[in-house]
Design a protein around this motif. Structure first.
Motif, PDB file in Angstrom:
ATOM      1  N   THR A  44       0.719  -1.183   0.080  1.00 47.55           N
ATOM      2  CA  THR A  44      -0.160  -0.051  -0.074  1.00 47.55           C
ATOM      3  C   THR A  44       0.712   1.352   0.083  1.00 47.55           C
ATOM      4  O   THR A  44       1.700   1.313   0.617  1.00 47.55           O
ATOM      5  CB  THR A  44      -0.775   0.059   1.145  1.00 47.55           C
ATOM      6  OG1 THR A  44      -1.519  -1.336   1.334  1.00 47.55           O
ATOM      7  CG2 THR A  44      -1.947   1.134   1.155  1.00 47.55           C
ATOM      8  N   GLU A  45       0.403   2.187  -0.864  1.00 45.02           N
ATOM      9  CA  GLU A  45       1.267   3.496  -1.035  1.00 45.02           C
ATOM     10  C   GLU A  45       0.950   4.195   0.462  1.00 45.02           C
ATOM     11  O   GLU A  45      -0.021   4.148   1.028  1.00 45.02           O
ATOM     12  CB  GLU A  45       0.670   4.247  -2.249  1.00 45.02           C
ATOM     13  CG  GLU A  45       1.313   3.621  -3.576  1.00 45.02           C
ATOM     14  CD  GLU A  45       0.604   4.761  -4.543  1.00 45.02           C
ATOM     15  OE1 GLU A  45       0.552   5.971  -4.405  1.00 45.02           O
ATOM     16  OE2 GLU A  45       0.311   4.159  -5.421  1.00 45.02           O
ATOM     17  N   LYS A  46       2.299   5.026   0.690  1.00 38.94           N
ATOM     18  CA  LYS A  46       2.203   5.966   1.890  1.00 38.94           C
ATOM     19  C   LYS A  46       1.759   7.427   0.927  1.00 38.94           C
ATOM     20  O   LYS A  46       1.974   7.688   0.112  1.00 38.94           O
ATOM     21  CB  LYS A  46       3.431   5.988   2.658  1.00 38.94           C
ATOM     22  CG  LYS A  46       3.590   4.806   3.486  1.00 38.94           C
ATOM     23  CD  LYS A  46       5.030   4.924   3.905  1.00 38.94           C
ATOM     24  CE  LYS A  46       5.153   3.628   5.020  1.00 38.94           C
ATOM     25  NZ  LYS A  46       6.490   3.664   5.655  1.00 38.94           N
ATOM     26  N   LYS A  47       1.054   8.274   2.198  1.00 39.26           N
ATOM     27  CA  LYS A  47       0.819   9.530   1.538  1.00 39.26           C
ATOM     28  C   LYS A  47       2.103  10.201   1.381  1.00 39.26           C
ATOM     29  O   LYS A  47       3.072   9.893   1.982  1.00 39.26           O
ATOM     30  CB  LYS A  47       0.049  10.255   2.713  1.00 39.26           C
ATOM     31  CG  LYS A  47      -1.415   9.833   2.831  1.00 39.26           C
ATOM     32  CD  LYS A  47      -2.132  10.521   3.792  1.00 39.26           C
ATOM     33  CE  LYS A  47      -3.552  10.078   3.811  1.00 39.26           C
ATOM     34  NZ  LYS A  47      -4.034  10.932   5.065  1.00 39.26           N
ATOM     35  N   ALA A  48       2.134  10.964   0.360  1.00 40.68           N
ATOM     36  CA  ALA A  48       3.264  11.692   0.105  1.00 40.68           C
ATOM     37  C   ALA A  48       3.632  12.877   1.325  1.00 40.68           C
ATOM     38  O   ALA A  48       2.695  13.409   1.617  1.00 40.68           O
ATOM     39  CB  ALA A  48       3.089  12.373  -1.225  1.00 40.68           C
ATOM     40  N   GLN A  49       4.738  12.870   1.566  1.00 35.47           N
ATOM     41  CA  GLN A  49       5.264  13.659   2.840  1.00 35.47           C
ATOM     42  C   GLN A  49       5.603  15.010   2.310  1.00 35.47           C
ATOM     43  O   GLN A  49       5.986  15.308   1.244  1.00 35.47           O
ATOM     44  CB  GLN A  49       6.485  12.960   3.337  1.00 35.47           C
ATOM     45  CG  GLN A  49       6.302  11.601   3.926  1.00 35.47           C
ATOM     46  CD  GLN A  49       5.236  11.663   4.877  1.00 35.47           C
ATOM     47  OE1 GLN A  49       4.863  12.453   5.776  1.00 35.47           O
ATOM     48  NE2 GLN A  49       4.425  10.204   4.996  1.00 35.47           N
TER      49      GLN A  49
END
Length: 147
Positions: A142-147
């Motif tokens: 699962t992708e993480k939110k862009a920081q």
């Protein structure tokens, strides 16, 4: 339905349950034809009468396929299947049994690629008597939110 649910948005303990699906003789015959598994446990009613369960049983791989398909009612655009682990068939499924699937988030951890996390879904399949017939772990990359 399409959604975007990022790694950070999954909560350990969250659950969902599918509607029921009855396993038919046609399911078993079609699965045998697709896989080449014509073992008598699935195909020979008379032979099965001489065995402990006394009737034909559904292929474990059929129950796995149908159960996982039952969970695929939402398409998460930022996650994909990474694999399955700890697959077990705990009770036989017979023609006419109705299965339902309970999915619960059991773990989350970082992935070696820092922009992803691994979400583990515990997948439990129950028959119409609420008896556990199959379980496994579904791993979601699962992708993480862009920081």
């Amino acid at each position: 339905m399409f959604i975007k649910k990022y790694y950070e948005e999954f909560e350990v303990g969250e659950e969902r349950t599918t509607i029921g699906r009855t396993i038919t003789e046609t399911d078993i015959v079609m699965h045998a034809g697709q896989t080449g598994d014509f073992f008598p446990h699935h195909m020979d009613e008379e032979w099965c009468k001489t065995q402990p369960f006394k009737r034909r049983i559904a292929h474990g791989t059929l129950i796995f396929s149908v159960a996982i398909g039952m969970t695929a009612n939402v398409i998460n655009e930022v996650a994909m299947t990474y694999g399955y682990e700890r697959l077990r068939f705990t009770k036989p499924v017979f023609i006419g049994d109705t299965i339902k699937v309970k999915i619960s988030i059991s773990d989350k951890k970082d992935h070696k690629k820092p922009q992803y996390g691994l979400v583990t879904e515990k997948v439990e399949v129950f028959n119409q008597n609420d008896e556990l017939v199959m379980l496994c772990e579904h791993l979601l990359l699962t992708e993480k939110k862009a920081q």
